[in-house]
Enzyme design. Structure first.
Site, PDB file in Angstrom:
ATOM      1  N   HIS A 176       6.824  -6.530  -7.919  1.00 31.54           N
ATOM      2  CA  HIS A 176       5.645  -6.889  -7.397  1.00 31.54           C
ATOM      3  C   HIS A 176       5.626  -6.516  -5.837  1.00 31.54           C
ATOM      4  O   HIS A 176       4.697  -6.881  -5.102  1.00 31.54           O
ATOM      5  CB  HIS A 176       5.270  -8.180  -7.391  1.00 31.54           C
ATOM      6  CG  HIS A 176       5.077  -8.902  -9.013  1.00 31.54           C
ATOM      7  ND1 HIS A 176       3.929  -8.548 -10.017  1.00 31.54           N
ATOM      8  CD2 HIS A 176       6.098  -9.594  -9.555  1.00 31.54           C
ATOM      9  CE1 HIS A 176       4.598  -9.041 -10.838  1.00 31.54           C
ATOM     10  NE2 HIS A 176       5.597  -9.682 -10.877  1.00 31.54           N
ATOM     11  N   SER A 300       4.761  18.244   9.723  1.00 30.12           N
ATOM     12  CA  SER A 300       3.489  18.008  10.021  1.00 30.12           C
ATOM     13  C   SER A 300       3.057  18.973  11.139  1.00 30.12           C
ATOM     14  O   SER A 300       3.741  18.922  12.123  1.00 30.12           O
ATOM     15  CB  SER A 300       3.304  16.484  10.757  1.00 30.12           C
ATOM     16  OG  SER A 300       2.221  15.916  11.336  1.00 30.12           O
TER      17      SER A 300
END
Length: 468
Positions: A176, A300
């Protein structure tokens, strides 16, 4: 403003990325799933049917073919290249029917030869779907066995190799998204390799069905023309001789159920691979993996420091496209109105893109995995800041001691919850808690020596024992 027409440029510019930007990764499928590959396979089926009718003495007036005559026929699909593709296209402009154009193409090749008197054996008693279903089955079989499965198997082997190499590298789990019982990096990749391998075994055992029984599956034209021939046996031996599984009961079309089965398995493989891609992406973001760079590459356009996990992101996108196409094919192909409609004709022309996007994703994941190196220091640091995970083994040992009658072991879960939940826990806090317990000596020593990195259960054994 007037723009130059890109559509007018020669050679033609690809509309889709599989035939443009990503051509190199999927080129192997062109020999199997392209439109020219379909016409070449139609030629193959037609000439093999011609030969089979002669070998079976199925039609009065046929004779045994010489080896040279068989070679002449089989050279027709074997030599089908650029010139043949263009010629077939010219014939189809007149027939406005691709399979009929194949028939005429063959008849042109045997005109003026010893086979010309037998030319009406070409497409004898066949409907177009007799040729098409066998052609698609052979095309898909070849694409899967010669291209897709080798690539997918190599990928699974790469994942398995990573699992074995990292089987003893401890890692903090996140169930989770929260800190949870440690595992090993290798065990988690073994889970993925095991899942992917199971789907490969299903794909490897796939049946590819085919039929050749006429316009409505009744052998009507066959028995009307030559009632004395055992056409059911001629059909069975022909289909099986092509390396396919014979389907004896069909309408005009082979029912395509086998395609739906195959595409569901390939899509499921892709969804598991998508799970791998998202997990690796997350591990990279956590710093568990470092990515190698190539000289001159850009991560990038704005941020020079970045190395983006683009291979895994590209794989996700292509797997989603592939699954959507495969799901649509599987849902569409199992239905045909009454004895025939042409929905499958357009649908099946997208088998190539469905496998192409899957193959491209496999290529991206393989290349992405090849750039990774395990950052054991980051894994160890994460574990060392998560001593609260030892609440589980300590309370479990206390439970076992309580069952054995050891006093002072009451409410183990609640006591560890009070110690760990909402508090910063370090080694000293855990060891102080263990030191205050009246546990048997061996148990107390074992728990006192336990660290988050050492709490991995049988993870390494599971990799050794169950990863094929």
């Amino acid at each position: 403003m007037t723009w130059t027409s890109l559509a007018a440029i020669e050679p033609p510019i690809a509309l889709g990325p599989l035939d443009g930007r990503y051509r190199g990764a999927v080129a192997g499928l062109v020999d199997h799933l392209s439109e020219p590959a379909l016409n070449r396979m139609r030629l193959h089926v037609e000439v093999e049917w011609f030969i089979h009718l002669c070998e079976q003495d199925a039609v009065p007036g046929v004779r045994a073919l010489t080896d040279d005559e068989k070679a002449l026929l089989r050279a027709i699909p074997a030599d089908f290249g650029a010139d043949g593709i263009a010629e077939h296209a010219e014939i189809e402009k007149v027939t406005v029917h691709d399979v009929k154009a194949v028939e005429y193409y063959i008849k042109r090749r045997i005109e003026g030869t010893s086979l010309e008197p037998l030319s009406e054996l070409v497409h004898f008693a066949c409907t177009s779907e007799d040729i098409n279903n066998l052609s698609y089955a052979l095309m898909v079989k070849g694409a899967v066995e010669d291209v897709w499965l080798p690539a997918a198997s190599s990928l699974v082997g790469q994942v398995a190799d990573l699992a074995r190499a990292a089987k003893a590298v401890p890692m903090l789990s996140r169930t989770h998204g929260q800190t949870a019982t440690p595992t090993t990096l290798g065990k988690e990749f073994a889970v993925l390799a095991h899942r992917l391998g199971r789907q490969l075994r299903r794909v490897s055992s796939q049946e590819y069905l085919g039929k050749i029984n006429g316009a409505t599956g009744t052998f009507g034209a066959h028995t009307a023309a030559v009632p004395g021939t055992d056409w059911i046996e001629v059909s069975r031996t022909f289909v099986e001789g092509l390396g396919l599984t014979w389907n004896p009961l069909t309408t005009q079309i082979e029912s395509h159920d086998w395609q739906a089965e195959l595409y569901a398995d390939v899509a499921r493989f892709g969804r598991i691979l998508h799970n791998l891609a998202t997990d690796v992406w997350t591990y990279v973001s956590l710093g568990y993996f470092a990515q190698a760079t190539t000289k001159g590459s850009i991560g990038s356009s704005a941020m020079p420091h970045k190395i983006n996990p683009i291979r895994f992101e590209n794989a996700e996108a292509n797997l989603e496209i592939s699954a959507a196409l495969l799901d649509t094919l599987g849902a569409t192909l199992v239905t045909s109105r009454l004895q025939r409609d042409l929905t499958d004709s357009s649908s099946q022309r997208n088998i190539g893109p469905a496998f192409g996007h899957s193959l491209l994703a496999i290529d991206n994941v393989r290349r992405g995995l090849g750039t990774l190196s395990v950052n054991e220091a980051a894994l160890a640091a994460d574990l060392d800041s998560s001593w609260e995970v030892l609440a589980e083994p300590i309370q479990s040992a206390m439970r076992a001691a309580a069952i054995a009658g050891v006093p002072g072991m009451e409410n183990p879960y609640e006591r560890l919850k009070e110690l760990t939940r909402g508090h910063a826990i370090d080694a000293a806090a855990i060891q102080a808690f263990v030191g205050g317990l009246e546990l048997p000596g061996e148990t107390k020593e074992r728990l006192a020596a336990l660290t988050p990195g050492g709490y991995v259960g049988l993870a390494e054994t599971l990799v050794d024992r169950f990863l094929a």
